[in-house]
Scaffold this motif. Structure first.
Motif, PDB file in Angstrom:
ATOM      1  N   GLU A  50      67.833   7.062  69.323  1.00 35.05           N
ATOM      2  CA  GLU A  50      66.721   7.236  68.562  1.00 35.05           C
ATOM      3  C   GLU A  50      65.412   7.213  69.122  1.00 35.05           C
ATOM      4  O   GLU A  50      64.568   8.038  69.023  1.00 35.05           O
ATOM      5  CB  GLU A  50      66.691   6.044  67.479  1.00 35.05           C
ATOM      6  N   CYS A 144      56.948  -3.316  57.936  1.00 32.67           N
ATOM      7  CA  CYS A 144      58.227  -2.241  57.880  1.00 32.67           C
ATOM      8  C   CYS A 144      59.477  -3.155  57.365  1.00 32.67           C
ATOM      9  O   CYS A 144      59.656  -4.184  57.837  1.00 32.67           O
ATOM     10  CB  CYS A 144      58.448  -1.532  59.230  1.00 32.67           C
ATOM     11  N   ASP A 148      68.846  -1.615  56.262  1.00 31.17           N
ATOM     12  CA  ASP A 148      69.154  -0.248  56.365  1.00 31.17           C
ATOM     13  C   ASP A 148      69.200   0.601  54.902  1.00 31.17           C
ATOM     14  O   ASP A 148      69.685   1.600  54.653  1.00 31.17           O
ATOM     15  CB  ASP A 148      70.414   0.127  57.033  1.00 31.17           C
ATOM     16  N   LYS A 154      61.975   1.673  57.297  1.00 33.23           N
ATOM     17  CA  LYS A 154      61.890   0.829  58.608  1.00 33.23           C
ATOM     18  C   LYS A 154      61.087   1.573  59.392  1.00 33.23           C
ATOM     19  O   LYS A 154      60.712   1.136  60.440  1.00 33.23           O
ATOM     20  CB  LYS A 154      63.295   1.099  59.132  1.00 33.23           C
ATOM     21  N   GLY A 155      60.134   2.553  58.730  1.00 30.15           N
ATOM     22  CA  GLY A 155      59.191   3.369  59.464  1.00 30.15           C
ATOM     23  C   GLY A 155      57.808   3.161  58.997  1.00 30.15           C
ATOM     24  O   GLY A 155      57.670   2.565  57.753  1.00 30.15           O
ATOM     25  N   PRO A 194      59.645   5.517  63.458  1.00 36.10           N
ATOM     26  CA  PRO A 194      60.319   4.263  63.244  1.00 36.10           C
ATOM     27  C   PRO A 194      59.397   3.116  63.617  1.00 36.10           C
ATOM     28  O   PRO A 194      58.667   3.344  64.640  1.00 36.10           O
ATOM     29  CB  PRO A 194      61.348   4.394  64.341  1.00 36.10           C
ATOM     30  N   ARG A 196      60.026   0.214  65.208  1.00 39.69           N
ATOM     31  CA  ARG A 196      60.652  -0.067  66.822  1.00 39.69           C
ATOM     32  C   ARG A 196      59.954   0.953  67.637  1.00 39.69           C
ATOM     33  O   ARG A 196      59.207   0.276  68.678  1.00 39.69           O
ATOM     34  CB  ARG A 196      62.038  -0.027  66.675  1.00 39.69           C
ATOM     35  N   SER A 232      60.951   9.821  70.632  1.00 40.87           N
ATOM     36  CA  SER A 232      61.652   9.126  69.497  1.00 40.87           C
ATOM     37  C   SER A 232      61.933  10.132  68.550  1.00 40.87           C
ATOM     38  O   SER A 232      61.136  11.048  68.270  1.00 40.87           O
ATOM     39  CB  SER A 232      60.716   8.170  69.092  1.00 40.87           C
ATOM     40  N   TYR A 235      61.933   9.768  61.202  1.00 37.33           N
ATOM     41  CA  TYR A 235      62.785   9.644  60.166  1.00 37.33           C
ATOM     42  C   TYR A 235      62.586  10.757  58.993  1.00 37.33           C
ATOM     43  O   TYR A 235      61.158  11.327  58.974  1.00 37.33           O
ATOM     44  CB  TYR A 235      62.526   8.329  59.095  1.00 37.33           C
TER      45      TYR A 235
END
Length: 366
Positions: A50, A144, A148, A154-155, A194, A196, A232, A235
Motif C-alpha cells: 500500500e 479516520c 475494514d 480509513k482514508g 489512506p 496511515r 502510496s 483508495y
C-alpha cells in the motif's frame, strides 16, 4: 555488494523506511528492506503493497549490488551501531556487517522478488506549505475509521477547489474537515488517501516554510521530502457526501473559551471513560454550560462560562470525540452549534471556515 557508510546516517534512513515494511503478510519479501548500492550512495526501499518509502544516503560504494534484508531485525541491529562506521558486504546468501573490530552476519532474500515501485507519478501536482500540510493532517486523520468494514473511511478525502485544499475524515460517529490555501497547482485533485499514509507524511515534514508537492497520477500519490520519497496507493470508491451531513442552521449556538472547555472535559473524562459509552453531558442555559459525568466510580460536575444565542439545550457526547476535536484546535475561542439532544454537535471557528468538527450525540435513557 560492498559499501562503507556512517552508522548514524544508515540508522536514520533505516528507521524511516522500516515503517513501510509489512507486519502482517504471508509474503516474506514484504517484510524486507531492499538495499541498492550504486554510484556514490545506498538507496533503501520498503513497501507493504500500500505504501512505499525510499531513502538515499551517502556511502562509499566499493562494489555495486542489490540485496534484501529482514526489515525489523535489520533496523533493530543498525540502531545499535549509530556510533560506528559500518561496512556492508555480501557473502553468499548473507550480508556481513563489520564495525570496529567486530563482525556480524544476517540472512538475505532474493532482491528479484521485491515488488517494482513506480516513482514516475507527476500528472497532477499541488504545492502547499509544510506547516499547512502538517496542520491538515493533525486536524483530521484521527477521525479516520480504524476497521475494514468500509475501506474508504480509513482514508481522508483530499480535494482542491477555488485555490484551497480540504481534508475530510469521518468514521461514522464523527467528522473532521480542515481547509488551507495552496501555493500552486496544475490541476484540481480529488482523492481518498489512506490515513496511515498521511500520518507518515506528517512525520517526515521538516521546515515549516518549505513547499511540499503532492503528486497524483491515476490511483497513486507521491511526496518527496529531502532525500525521502513516499508513494502510496489511493483508495477507490465514493466518499460520503458530506454536504448532506453538516447542518446549515442551528437552534442553539455558543461561543466558549477553548482551553476552559478542554480542561473541564478532560476532568469529566477521567470518570466517564470507566463507562462503556464514555458519556459526558452538556447542559447549556443562558450564560453557562454545565459539564458532568456520572458513573459507578463517581461524579464530576463543573460549569464553564459561555455566550449563548438561541434555545437552552442539553446533549450527551462521547468524551473521547470531544477531547480529540477541541484538542486539535489552537484558537482561544470556538463556536459550537446544536439542534437539540439528538442532532449532531458542530464545532467551528468563531470566524471563517478553516475547520469543522461534527460529533453525533449519544442517546441516554434519562
Amino acid at each position: 555488494m560492498k559499501i562503507i557508510c556512517e552508522g548514524l546516517d544508515l540508522s536514520d534512513a533505516v528507521m524511516k523506511v522500516v515503517k513501510a515494511c509489512s507486519t502482517k503478510t504471508t509474503n516474506p519479501i514484504l517484510e524486507c528492506i531492499k538495499l541498492t548500492a550504486h554510484n556514490d550512495g545506498l538507496t533503501l526501499l520498503a513497501t507493504d503493497g500500500e505504501i512505499a518509502i525510499q531513502k538515499k544516503v551517502k556511502a562509499e560504494v566499493l562494489e555495486e549490488g542489490v540485496l534484501c534484508v529482514p526489515g525489523k531485525y535489520f533496523a533493530d541491529f543498525i540502531k545499535r551501531l549509530e556510533g560506528w562506521q559500518v561496512t556492508l558486504a555480501t557473502e553468499g546468501e548473507k550480508v556481513v556487517l563489520s564495525y570496529g573490530s567486530s563482525e556480524s552476519a544476517m540472512q538475505t532474500l532474493n532482491a528479484d522478488d521485491f515488488p517494482k515501485i513506480d516513482t514516475q507519478i507527476n500528472e497532477n501536482r499541488v504545492e502547499i506549505l509544510a506547516k499547512d500540510l502538517k496542520e491538515l493532517i493533525a486536524k483530521t486523520t484521527f477521525c479516520c475509521a480504524q476497521d475494514d468494514s468500509r475501506p474508504v473511511l480509513k482514508g481522508c478525502l483530499v480535494q482542491t477547489e477555488n485555490g484551497r485544499i480540504s481534508f475530510t475524515a469521518l468514521d461514522g460517529y464523527r467528522m473532521a474537515i480542515c481547509r488551507k490555501s495552496i501555493v500552486s497547482m496544475n490541476a484540481d485533485i480529488k482523492i481518498i488517501c489512506p490515513g496511515r499514509t498521511l500520518n507518515e507524511i506528517g512525520r517526515m515534514l521538516g521546515a515549516e516554510d518549505e513547499t511540499i508537492a503532492l503528486n497524483v497520477q491515476k490511483n497513486r500519490l507521491l511526496v518527496c521530502i529531502d532525500d525521502t520519497i513516499l508513494t502510496s496507493r489511493l483508495y477507490e470508491g465514493e466518499f460520503v457526501n458530506v454536504a448532506n451531513i453538516v447542518p446549515r442552521e442551528f437552534t442553539s449556538e455558543i461561543i466558549v473559551d477553548k482551553n476552559a472547555l478542554d480542561d473541564s472535559v478532560e476532568r469529566a473524562s477521567v470518570l466517564a471513560r470507566t463507562d462503556k459509552n464514555s458519556i459526558v453531558c452538556f447542559d447549556i442555559r443562558e450564560k453557562e454550560m454545565n459539564i458532568s459525568s456520572n458513573t459507578a466510580i463517581g461524579r464530576v460536575d463543573e460549569t464553564v462560562d459561555v455566550m449563548l444565542e438561541g434555545k437552552d439545550v442539553a446533549i450527551a457526547l462521547n468524551c473521547k470525540y470531544v477531547s480529540e476535536s477541541i484538542g486539535a484546535i489552537a484558537d482561544e475561542k470556538i463556536k459550537m452549534g446544536f439542534n437539540g439532544a439528538v442532532a449532531p454537535c458542530v464545532i467551528v471557528p468563531v470566524d471563517g471556515d478553516s475547520y469543522l468538527y461534527l460529533i453525533l450525540p449519544v442517546r441516554t435513557t434519562a
